[in-house]
Design a protein around this motif. Structure first.
Motif, PDB file in Angstrom:
ATOM      1  N   GLY A   7       0.833  -1.207   0.000  1.00 57.75           N
ATOM      2  CA  GLY A   7       0.000   0.000   0.000  1.00 57.75           C
ATOM      3  C   GLY A   7       0.864   1.252   0.000  1.00 57.75           C
ATOM      4  N   GLY A   8       0.807   1.998  -1.093  1.00 60.03           N
ATOM      5  CA  GLY A   8       1.631   3.214  -1.195  1.00 60.03           C
ATOM      6  C   GLY A   8       0.828   4.458  -0.870  1.00 60.03           C
ATOM      7  N   GLY A   9       0.049   4.397   0.231  1.00 62.83           N
ATOM      8  CA  GLY A   9      -0.679   5.580   0.694  1.00 62.83           C
ATOM      9  C   GLY A   9       0.151   6.297   1.751  1.00 62.83           C
ATOM     10  N   ALA A  10      -0.557   7.078   2.596  1.00 63.95           N
ATOM     11  CA  ALA A  10       0.142   7.910   3.580  1.00 63.95           C
ATOM     12  C   ALA A  10       1.055   7.086   4.491  1.00 63.95           C
ATOM     13  N   TYR A  29       4.912  -2.375  -2.315  1.00 69.67           N
ATOM     14  CA  TYR A  29       3.952  -2.908  -3.287  1.00 69.67           C
ATOM     15  C   TYR A  29       2.770  -1.952  -3.440  1.00 69.67           C
ATOM     16  N   VAL A  30       2.565  -1.483  -4.659  1.00 72.12           N
ATOM     17  CA  VAL A  30       1.465  -0.555  -4.954  1.00 72.12           C
ATOM     18  C   VAL A  30       0.525  -1.224  -5.957  1.00 72.12           C
ATOM     19  N   ARG A  31      -0.624  -0.589  -6.211  1.00 68.39           N
ATOM     20  CA  ARG A  31      -1.506  -1.292  -7.163  1.00 68.39           C
ATOM     21  C   ARG A  31      -1.545  -0.654  -8.551  1.00 68.39           C
ATOM     22  N   ARG A  32      -0.887   0.522  -8.692  1.00 68.88           N
ATOM     23  CA  ARG A  32      -0.901   1.170 -10.007  1.00 68.88           C
ATOM     24  C   ARG A  32       0.513   1.252 -10.599  1.00 68.88           C
ATOM     25  N   GLU A  33       0.609   0.892 -11.873  1.00 67.85           N
ATOM     26  CA  GLU A  33       1.891   0.909 -12.598  1.00 67.85           C
ATOM     27  C   GLU A  33       2.501   2.320 -12.576  1.00 67.85           C
ATOM     28  N   LYS A  34       1.622   3.339 -12.720  1.00 73.88           N
ATOM     29  CA  LYS A  34       2.101   4.728 -12.777  1.00 73.88           C
ATOM     30  C   LYS A  34       2.789   5.111 -11.465  1.00 73.88           C
ATOM     31  N   GLN A  35       2.188   4.688 -10.336  1.00 71.92           N
ATOM     32  CA  GLN A  35       2.801   5.009  -9.039  1.00 71.92           C
ATOM     33  C   GLN A  35       4.133   4.276  -8.884  1.00 71.92           C
ATOM     34  N   LYS A  36       4.150   3.019  -9.321  1.00 68.77           N
ATOM     35  CA  LYS A  36       5.392   2.236  -9.240  1.00 68.77           C
ATOM     36  C   LYS A  36       6.515   2.953  -9.983  1.00 68.77           C
ATOM     37  N   THR A  59       4.502  -3.682  -8.472  1.00 70.73           N
ATOM     38  CA  THR A  59       3.040  -3.776  -8.398  1.00 70.73           C
ATOM     39  C   THR A  59       2.648  -5.044  -7.631  1.00 70.73           C
ATOM     40  N   ILE A  60       1.516  -4.956  -6.972  1.00 72.33           N
ATOM     41  CA  ILE A  60       1.054  -6.038  -6.096  1.00 72.33           C
ATOM     42  C   ILE A  60       0.873  -7.346  -6.893  1.00 72.33           C
ATOM     43  N   ASP A  61       0.573  -7.230  -8.196  1.00 73.54           N
ATOM     44  CA  ASP A  61       0.386  -8.447  -8.999  1.00 73.54           C
ATOM     45  C   ASP A  61       1.685  -9.230  -9.140  1.00 73.54           C
ATOM     46  N   CYS A  72      -0.466  -1.882   4.762  1.00 78.97           N
ATOM     47  CA  CYS A  72      -0.844  -0.484   5.040  1.00 78.97           C
ATOM     48  C   CYS A  72      -1.998  -0.020   4.154  1.00 78.97           C
ATOM     49  N   VAL A  73      -2.897  -0.928   3.781  1.00 81.74           N
ATOM     50  CA  VAL A  73      -4.073  -0.508   3.010  1.00 81.74           C
ATOM     51  C   VAL A  73      -5.197  -0.191   3.990  1.00 81.74           C
ATOM     52  N   LYS A  74      -6.267   0.415   3.493  1.00 74.20           N
ATOM     53  CA  LYS A  74      -7.414   0.707   4.347  1.00 74.20           C
ATOM     54  C   LYS A  74      -8.129  -0.593   4.697  1.00 74.20           C
ATOM     55  N   GLN A  75      -8.837  -0.562   5.793  1.00 67.37           N
ATOM     56  CA  GLN A  75      -9.608  -1.708   6.289  1.00 67.37           C
ATOM     57  C   GLN A  75     -10.424  -2.387   5.170  1.00 67.37           C
ATOM     58  N   TYR A  76     -11.105  -1.553   4.335  1.00 68.08           N
ATOM     59  CA  TYR A  76     -12.010  -2.118   3.320  1.00 68.08           C
ATOM     60  C   TYR A  76     -11.281  -2.697   2.102  1.00 68.08           C
ATOM     61  N   ASP A  80      -8.741  -8.409  -0.292  1.00 64.76           N
ATOM     62  CA  ASP A  80      -7.920  -8.700  -1.466  1.00 64.76           C
ATOM     63  C   ASP A  80      -6.484  -9.075  -1.057  1.00 64.76           C
ATOM     64  N   ILE A  81      -5.957  -8.347  -0.076  1.00 60.09           N
ATOM     65  CA  ILE A  81      -4.577  -8.592   0.372  1.00 60.09           C
ATOM     66  C   ILE A  81      -4.496  -9.936   1.108  1.00 60.09           C
ATOM     67  N   MET A  82      -5.478 -10.174   1.984  1.00 63.51           N
ATOM     68  CA  MET A  82      -5.484 -11.448   2.734  1.00 63.51           C
ATOM     69  C   MET A  82      -5.536 -12.618   1.757  1.00 63.51           C
ATOM     70  N   ARG A 124      -0.048  12.319   5.816  1.00 61.86           N
ATOM     71  CA  ARG A 124      -0.986  12.708   4.752  1.00 61.86           C
ATOM     72  C   ARG A 124      -0.276  12.549   3.411  1.00 61.86           C
ATOM     73  N   ARG A 125      -0.912  11.814   2.490  1.00 61.78           N
ATOM     74  CA  ARG A 125      -0.289  11.652   1.171  1.00 61.78           C
ATOM     75  C   ARG A 125      -0.536  12.907   0.339  1.00 61.78           C
ATOM     76  N   GLU A 126       0.534  13.470  -0.190  1.00 64.61           N
ATOM     77  CA  GLU A 126       0.409  14.689  -1.012  1.00 64.61           C
ATOM     78  C   GLU A 126       0.338  14.328  -2.493  1.00 64.61           C
TER      79      GLU A 126
HETATM   80  N1  LIG Z   1      -2.838   8.347   7.658  1.00 64.09           N
HETATM   81  C1  LIG Z   1      -2.721   8.327   8.977  1.00 64.09           C
HETATM   82  O1  LIG Z   1      -2.269   9.310   9.585  1.00 64.09           O
HETATM   83  C2  LIG Z   1      -3.095   7.093   9.766  1.00 64.09           C
HETATM   84  C3  LIG Z   1      -3.646   5.965   9.161  1.00 64.09           C
HETATM   85  N2  LIG Z   1      -3.917   4.850   9.921  1.00 64.09           N
HETATM   86  C4  LIG Z   1      -4.489   3.630   9.327  1.00 64.09           C
HETATM   87  O2  LIG Z   1      -3.579   3.072   8.382  1.00 64.09           O
HETATM   88  C5  LIG Z   1      -4.293   2.444   7.308  1.00 64.09           C
HETATM   89  C6  LIG Z   1      -3.799   3.037   5.987  1.00 64.09           C
HETATM   90  O3  LIG Z   1      -4.146   4.414   5.993  1.00 64.09           O
HETATM   91  P1  LIG Z   1      -3.571   5.478   4.953  1.00 64.09           P
HETATM   92  O4  LIG Z   1      -2.174   5.157   4.599  1.00 64.09           O
HETATM   93  O5  LIG Z   1      -3.881   6.810   5.520  1.00 64.09           O
HETATM   94  O6  LIG Z   1      -4.517   5.197   3.702  1.00 64.09           O
HETATM   95  P2  LIG Z   1      -4.348   5.696   2.188  1.00 64.09           P
HETATM   96  O7  LIG Z   1      -5.698   5.705   1.591  1.00 64.09           O
HETATM   97  O8  LIG Z   1      -3.505   6.924   2.138  1.00 64.09           O
HETATM   98  O9  LIG Z   1      -3.490   4.515   1.530  1.00 64.09           O
HETATM   99  C7  LIG Z   1      -3.973   3.250   1.279  1.00 64.09           C
HETATM  100  C8  LIG Z   1      -3.194   2.721   0.089  1.00 64.09           C
HETATM  101  O10 LIG Z   1      -3.515   1.347  -0.108  1.00 64.09           O
HETATM  102  C9  LIG Z   1      -3.441   1.136  -1.505  1.00 64.09           C
HETATM  103  N3  LIG Z   1      -4.104  -0.112  -1.864  1.00 64.09           N
HETATM  104  C10 LIG Z   1      -5.416  -0.432  -1.817  1.00 64.09           C
HETATM  105  N4  LIG Z   1      -5.608  -1.683  -2.258  1.00 64.09           N
HETATM  106  C11 LIG Z   1      -4.401  -2.171  -2.587  1.00 64.09           C
HETATM  107  C12 LIG Z   1      -3.956  -3.401  -3.132  1.00 64.09           C
HETATM  108  N5  LIG Z   1      -4.794  -4.405  -3.421  1.00 64.09           N
HETATM  109  N6  LIG Z   1      -2.635  -3.563  -3.358  1.00 64.09           N
HETATM  110  C13 LIG Z   1      -1.747  -2.565  -3.080  1.00 64.09           C
HETATM  111  N7  LIG Z   1      -2.123  -1.369  -2.586  1.00 64.09           N
HETATM  112  C14 LIG Z   1      -3.424  -1.177  -2.353  1.00 64.09           C
HETATM  113  C15 LIG Z   1      -4.097   2.358  -2.093  1.00 64.09           C
HETATM  114  O11 LIG Z   1      -3.753   2.442  -3.463  1.00 64.09           O
HETATM  115  P3  LIG Z   1      -4.268   3.638  -4.426  1.00 64.09           P
HETATM  116  O12 LIG Z   1      -3.323   4.773  -4.142  1.00 64.09           O
HETATM  117  O13 LIG Z   1      -4.080   3.067  -5.759  1.00 64.09           O
HETATM  118  O14 LIG Z   1      -5.672   3.926  -4.052  1.00 64.09           O
HETATM  119  C16 LIG Z   1      -3.489   3.445  -1.228  1.00 64.09           C
HETATM  120  O15 LIG Z   1      -2.278   3.924  -1.767  1.00 64.09           O
HETATM  121  C17 LIG Z   1      -5.780   2.729   7.571  1.00 64.09           C
HETATM  122  O16 LIG Z   1      -6.403   1.635   8.184  1.00 64.09           O
HETATM  123  C18 LIG Z   1      -5.757   3.928   8.518  1.00 64.09           C
HETATM  124  O17 LIG Z   1      -6.874   3.963   9.369  1.00 64.09           O
HETATM  125  C19 LIG Z   1      -3.652   4.808  11.261  1.00 64.09           C
HETATM  126  C20 LIG Z   1      -3.111   5.886  11.885  1.00 64.09           C
HETATM  127  C21 LIG Z   1      -2.797   7.116  11.204  1.00 64.09           C
END
Ligand SMILES: NC(=O)C1=CN([C@@H]2O[C@H](COP(=O)(O)OP(=O)(O)OC[C@H]3O[C@@H](n4cnc5c(N)ncnc54)[C@H](OP(=O)(O)O)[C@@H]3O)[C@@H](O)[C@H]2O)C=CC1
Ligand SMILES: CC(C)(CO)C(=O)C(=O)O
Length: 291
Positions: A7-10, A29-36, A59-61, A72-76, A80-82, A124-126
């Motif tokens: 998960g390449g989020g925040a 591991y990210v899910r989009r080629e562009k981000q990779k 990429t995750i694939d 580090c993906v969101k709960q919802y 898919d990851i599991m 926070r992801r910018e």
């Molecule tokens: N941000 C924070 O300050 C805090 C967050 N948390 C918890 O951490 C967890 C992650 O939060 P956060 O980083 O903010 O969330 P983000 O939404 O910033 O990041 C989640 C990332 O997961 C990626 N993702 C989703 N599905 C897949 C997949 N199948 N394979 C690979 N990557 C995938 C998303 O990709 P794409 O970019 O393509 O959508 C996205 O980049 C949450 O449960 C949150 O509650 C806890 C404390 C603080």
């Protein structure tokens, strides 16, 4: 150690940058080629210090065998990851808010070592390769199931990063403590679109916050007096912040309400009307945002 961060989020970008400074082999591991491609070309930049970290993204694939995965993906997005990790027998650390993932993890592959954690850092992801570290914190980690030696090895590895690590004996306590905070603060701030501090400064929101805390603690069989002072302290320390759920609603994004208040409703044995009202309100705003 070979470590895969999923998960390449925040949080994923922040932890990858922290682990890059250790001597381990890290793949994000990210899910989009562009981000990779962007991360492989430009690295990850962490604001406000503007530090640049050169890391490898994939990429995750194309996920391959690692000794440790940090999810580090969101709960919802967890299902898919599991599913991708179902036959893997190493160690995995899950860092989600909420608790609705725990039952599936307990039921899954018995050979896995599963760690649960909460992240107190704010991030926070910018952009796809840039993250702001909005608040320093700790990673609180406990063993859910599996080998104690592997757990200790993972802790040892994570202690080599710049993040303080707190080891806990009781995973339930770690997750419940964070769940209560998120269940009480996030939905009210999201519904009223106010900063966390408004829960203290507005007398009606204060009363509502206390009423929700009471219901949540009743369902979880926790003593309200053990949690209410902690909640007040966190609201005060984050008074200028927008909760993550408030931000999600304002950006018309899906929230983690199902893993937070959804979990409370699933475990309630009596009516919890404030919790139900808040849950339905956030779901209504999500639905409105998706139209
Ligand atoms: N941000 C924070 O300050 C805090 C967050 N948390 C918890 O951490 C967890 C992650 O939060 P956060 O980083 O903010 O969330 P983000 O939404 O910033 O990041 C989640 C990332 O997961 C990626 N993702 C989703 N599905 C897949 C997949 N199948 N394979 C690979 N990557 C995938 C998303 O990709 P794409 O970019 O393509 O959508 C996205 O980049 C949450 O449960 C949150 O509650 C806890 C404390 C603080
Ligand atoms: C502690 C709190 C409520 C800080 O805003 C948080 O964890 C969140 O926003 O998700």
């Amino acid at each position: 150690m070979k470590i895969g961060i999923i998960g390449g989020g925040a949080i994923g970008l922040l932890l990858t940058s922290m682990l890059e400074q250790s001597n381990h082999q890290i793949t994000l591991y990210v899910r989009r080629e562009k981000q990779k491609q962007q991360i492989n070309r430009e690295g990850i930049t962490v604001m406000p210090r503007q530090t640049k970290h050169l890391v490898q993204a994939e990429t995750i694939d194309n996920i391959t065998q690692m000794e440790l995965y940090i999810v580090c993906v969101k709960q919802y997005h967890l299902a898919d990851i599991m599913d991708k990790l179902r036959s893997y027998n190493g160690a995995t650390l899950y860092l989600q808010n909420g608790m609705s993932h725990v039952d599936s993890l307990l039921k899954g592959n018995d050979k896995q070592t599963i760690l649960l954690g909460t992240c107190e850092h704010g991030a926070r992801r910018e952009s796809d390769h840039m993250v702001t570290h909005t608040g320093d914190g700790t990673l609180n980690i406990a063993l859910l199931k599996g080998k104690k030696n592997t757990f200790l090895h993972v802790i040892d590895t994570l202690q080599q990063t710049s993040s303080p690590i707190v080891i806990n004996e009781n995973w339930n306590e770690v997750l419940i403590n964070k769940l209560i905070i998120n269940a009480v603060i996030n939905p009210i701030t999201a519904l009223f679109q106010v900063k966390n501090g408004a829960l203290l400064s507005n007398s009606y929101l204060y009363s509502l916050t206390k009423a929700v805390c009471k219901e949540v603690c009743t369902v979880l069989e926790e003593k309200e007096e053990n949690h209410w002072p902690r909640i007040l302290d966190i609201i005060d320390r984050t008074k200028a912040n927008d909760s993550s759920m408030k931000v999600d609603i304002s950006k018309y994004q899906r929230t983690e309400i199902d893993g937070i208040l959804g979990y409370i409703l699933d475990h309630a044995t009596q009516e919890v009307s404030y919790v139900r009202f808040l849950y339905l309100s956030i779901k209504a705003l999500e639905e409105k945002g998706s139209n």
